[in-house]
Scaffold this active site. Structure first.
Site, PDB file in Angstrom:
ATOM      1  N   ALA A 112     -22.886  50.046  27.615  1.00 51.71           N
ATOM      2  CA  ALA A 112     -24.081  49.834  28.430  1.00 51.71           C
ATOM      3  C   ALA A 112     -24.175  48.385  28.912  1.00 51.71           C
ATOM      4  O   ALA A 112     -23.777  47.454  28.213  1.00 51.71           O
ATOM      5  CB  ALA A 112     -25.323  50.201  27.639  1.00 51.71           C
ATOM      6  N   GLY A 141     -18.193  32.471   1.666  1.00 53.51           N
ATOM      7  CA  GLY A 141     -19.582  32.907   1.763  1.00 53.51           C
ATOM      8  C   GLY A 141     -19.992  33.679   0.537  1.00 53.51           C
ATOM      9  O   GLY A 141     -19.389  34.712   0.229  1.00 53.51           O
ATOM     10  N   VAL A 189     -20.127  34.742   6.439  1.00 49.18           N
ATOM     11  CA  VAL A 189     -21.107  33.660   6.475  1.00 49.18           C
ATOM     12  C   VAL A 189     -22.349  34.031   7.273  1.00 49.18           C
ATOM     13  O   VAL A 189     -23.181  33.163   7.587  1.00 49.18           O
ATOM     14  CB  VAL A 189     -20.470  32.375   7.044  1.00 49.18           C
ATOM     15  N   HIS A 241     -32.685  50.245   6.525  1.00 43.65           N
ATOM     16  CA  HIS A 241     -33.959  50.944   6.319  1.00 43.65           C
ATOM     17  C   HIS A 241     -35.099  50.255   7.063  1.00 43.65           C
ATOM     18  O   HIS A 241     -36.059  50.909   7.467  1.00 43.65           O
ATOM     19  CB  HIS A 241     -34.278  51.090   4.826  1.00 43.65           C
ATOM     20  N   HIS A 294     -38.175  59.749 -20.432  1.00 41.20           N
ATOM     21  CA  HIS A 294     -37.312  59.121 -21.434  1.00 41.20           C
ATOM     22  C   HIS A 294     -36.100  60.017 -21.688  1.00 41.20           C
ATOM     23  O   HIS A 294     -36.252  61.240 -21.792  1.00 41.20           O
ATOM     24  CB  HIS A 294     -38.086  58.924 -22.746  1.00 41.20           C
TER      25      HIS A 294
END
Length: 464
Positions: free
Chosen positions: A119, A183, A270, A320, A443
């Protein structure tokens, strides 16, 4: 090819773009989405999904090597472990194909028109698309820019040959004998740890004084300890100055002293930059926040009926977050009153151990003037953690002392990523310590640590 028109045109079919297109079509809006490569964007094709596949495979292989060496605490033994990385990558690619096929199917099911091509924005209403069948012009009422980001290239370490971006690192055909990671952020640590488990001698070069510098030292300390246990060399306050391709040596300077690090491959992680100029966004003259597009809480840019979502809008660059933005933009175009009112965006580092962060860190809470309380619960006191053979780490709740309001929840530990949803829900629901402590947790699960941390904050600890 004939020109086309639509109500909504989305450029980019990453997590934000495809979610926006699906929701817009579900709301009755005629929608086109343009993607030059496979749907799913960086996350699905060359980012979060393939990296997690590699991390899982590396973990399985490392466990076999431990068993073969007689180092398994579980009494498991095995013969010599070997890995065929080509087969591993083929499996990873199969996972990606399954998911990209699923996304394409969802778009079709929603009635979104999909166009494969490159595009180029002509103006706020018109986009030219170069396809395999020729050029196409699309006229729209609403334009959504969701073109994502790409790795930042370091001038002294240009990508090519033995110098890799995360994309190439996830598709190697064999494990390098030595790997240098430039990095110390989450991408470099995730991939670097995976290759260390696969048998590479890994070195990490970070310019700042700690790994994952956006987090506090308490959270990152268990990760650093695990890296050292895996034999990873960590160089802090160090800067990469260049790479000798022939000698396969990375030049590094730390404390005014120059040295070399053996590196058959160099992974440069980085940061990432938005993909904007490549699609002609500069022609629109949109307001910017540095390199990113400035937009309001409805995803609207400074140009009427032009929107931006995902990595092009800045940090945090998380799939997200982009998905949530995509929904809001689509609903806003459809006339709904949707706007960004999220209290928290959870973040997960799939390091070893994993780090989960939701809400305010202790220092951030102090900085905004809160009367801060901190309650931490160690994983070594949790039965489920002990049965997983990994109990390094903790869960920590940051809260307001006066009201008990939960301001942030963080964790570092094996399998802690699966608690991110609970952390985010507690913050979105404005939970207090009492709310969390009074909620019965199953538990034995890792989730009990959240309840125990809340009890500690109330001075009612039961298992600490």
């Amino acid at each position: 090819m004939a020109d086309q028109s639509c109500k909504v045109l989305v450029i980019g079919a990453g997590p934000g773009g495809y979610v926006c297109a699906i929701r817009a079509s579900q709301l009755g809006l005629d929608t086109i989405i343009v993607e030059k490569e496979a749907v799913g964007g960086t996350c699905l094709n060359i980012g979060c999904i393939p990296s997690k596949a590699l991390i899982h495979a590396a973990g399985e292989f490392h466990a076999l090597r431990e068993a073969a060496g007689g180092r398994s605490k579980l009494g498991i033994s095995a013969g010599p472990a070997a890995i065929d990385l080509k087969r591993t990558v083929a499996w990873k690619d199969g996972v990606v194909r399954q998911l990209t096929g699923g996304v394409a199917g969802l778009l079709r099911k929603a009635g979104v028109r999909q166009i494969e091509g490159t595009a180029r924005i002509l103006d706020g209403k018109t986009v030219s698309v170069e396809t395999a069948d020729g050029n196409l012009r699309i006229v729209c009422e609403h334009l959504v820019i969701a073109t994502g980001s790409r790795p930042v290239e370091v001038p002294l370490l240009p990508f090519g040959g033995n110098i890799l971006s995360s994309t190439e690192a996830l598709s190697l055909s064999q494990v390098p004998e030595t790997l240098a990671v430039v990095g110390g952020g989450y991408i470099g640590l995730e991939i670097g740890t995976a290759y260390a488990k696969l048998g590479a001698r890994v070195s990490i070069v970070e310019a700042k004084s700690q790994l994952l510098p956006q987090y506090d030292e308490e959270l990152t300390r268990p990760v650093l300890a695990r890296l050292k246990a895996l034999g990873v060399d960590v160089h802090l306050n160090a800067v990469a100055e260049g790479y000798d391709q022939a000698g396969r040596m990375l030049a590094v300077k730390a404390g005014g002293v120059s040295s070399g690090i053996a590196a058959d491959k160099v992974l440069v992680t980085v940061g990432r930059r938005p993909v904007l100029e490549e699609v002609g966004v500069e022609a629109l003259g949109l307001d910017r926040n540095g390199p990113f597009i400035r937009c309001n809480d409805r995803g609207q840019t400074s140009m009427r009926q032009v929107y931006a979502i995902g990595d092009v809008t800045g940090e945090p660059m998380l799939a997200h977050r982009a998905m949530a933005q995509g929904e809001i933009v689509a609903e806003g175009i459809a006339g709904q009153a949707s706007r960004w009112e999220k209290r928290v965006i959870p973040a997960v580092c799939f390091t070893d151990p994993e780090i989960v962060v939701a809400g305010l860190l202790p220092g951030e809470a102090h900085a905004v003037g809160k009367d801060v309380g901190i309650a931490s619960y160690p994983l070594r006191a949790n039965g489920r953690s002990l049965t997983l053979e990994r109990s390094d780490g903790f869960v920590r709740i940051v809260f307001d002392k006066r009201s008990g309001l939960v301001l942030g929840i963080q964790a570092v530990g094996a399998a802690c990523a699966e608690m991110a949803g609970e952390f985010a829900l507690a913050l979105e629901m404005c939970a207090t310590l009492t709310d969390v402590a009074a909620t019965i947790h199953a538990h034995p699960t890792l989730g009990e640590t959240v309840q125990e941390a809340a009890l500690m904050g109330l001075g009612k600890a039961l298992h600490a």
